[in-house]
Design an enzyme around this catalytic site. Structure first.
Site, PDB file in Angstrom:
ATOM      1  N   CYS A  79       0.867  -1.169   0.000  1.00 54.02           N
ATOM      2  CA  CYS A  79       0.000   0.000   0.000  1.00 54.02           C
ATOM      3  C   CYS A  79       0.913   1.231   0.000  1.00 54.02           C
ATOM      4  O   CYS A  79       1.835   1.325   0.820  1.00 54.02           O
ATOM      5  CB  CYS A  79      -0.890   0.003   1.238  1.00 54.02           C
ATOM      6  SG  CYS A  79      -1.824   1.542   1.440  1.00 54.02           S
ATOM      7  N   ASP A  93      -0.165  -5.900   0.258  1.00 58.43           N
ATOM      8  CA  ASP A  93      -1.405  -6.218  -0.436  1.00 58.43           C
ATOM      9  C   ASP A  93      -1.149  -7.489  -1.242  1.00 58.43           C
ATOM     10  O   ASP A  93      -0.056  -7.682  -1.763  1.00 58.43           O
ATOM     11  CB  ASP A  93      -1.814  -5.090  -1.390  1.00 58.43           C
ATOM     12  CG  ASP A  93      -2.317  -3.860  -0.659  1.00 58.43           C
ATOM     13  OD1 ASP A  93      -3.040  -4.017   0.344  1.00 58.43           O
ATOM     14  OD2 ASP A  93      -1.994  -2.747  -1.092  1.00 58.43           O
TER      15      ASP A  93
END
Length: 154
Positions: free
Chosen positions: A52, A59
């Protein structure tokens, strides 16, 4: 020894470190042994990771790349290293997905390409990102990408 069409490959068959960034990654191609033949190539990366850009938290996505080659194919080890280079790269899901697709299109100029990125939830919301160059070629056998939408544990 006679020269081959694979002599330009710099990563295959050698120890290759993971590139630090997607910009540093080298996507290598080889000539398509069946130019003019309509067929689909699929790459699946079920453990794709990026960061992120705001929090730095990881992620995760399941990415499926389908393409119809024209004159060249992407060399799979270079693709693996390219995808792995996102591990320490901060970008939103949409940016990662489209950046992957555009680099592949630029590298090999396929007849057609689509990408499906099925991102696992963060903050309770899964995000799926889909993109393709155009309509699939007529007559192409195009199987479903086979990744169900996120349903949680239930």
């Amino acid at each position: 020894m006679a020269e081959t069409i694979y002599d330009n490959l710099t990563q295959l068959g050698t120890k290759s470190d993971l590139p630090n960034t997607p910009d540093e990654a080298v996507l290598e191609t080889v000539p398509n042994p069946h130019p003019g033949t309509l067929y689909l190539v699929r790459f699946t990366s079920p453990e794709f990771t990026s960061l992120c850009p705001i929090t730095g938290q990881p992620d995760f996505a399941h990415i499926v790349i389908d393409y119809v080659p024209e004159d060249s194919l992407v060399e799979s080890k270079s693709l693996k290293l390219f995808l792995g280079s996102f591990r320490n790269h901060g970008a939103f899901h949409e940016d990662c997905t489209i950046a992957i697709a555009q680099r592949l299109v630029d590298a090999m100029e396929p007849r057609w390409l689509r990408i499906g990125a099925y991102w696992y939830p963060r903050g309770g919301i899964p995000i799926d990102v889909f993109w393709q160059t155009d309509e699939p070629p007529a007559g192409l056998w195009l199987p479903d990408q086979g990744v169900p939408t996120y349903r949680g544990r239930g």
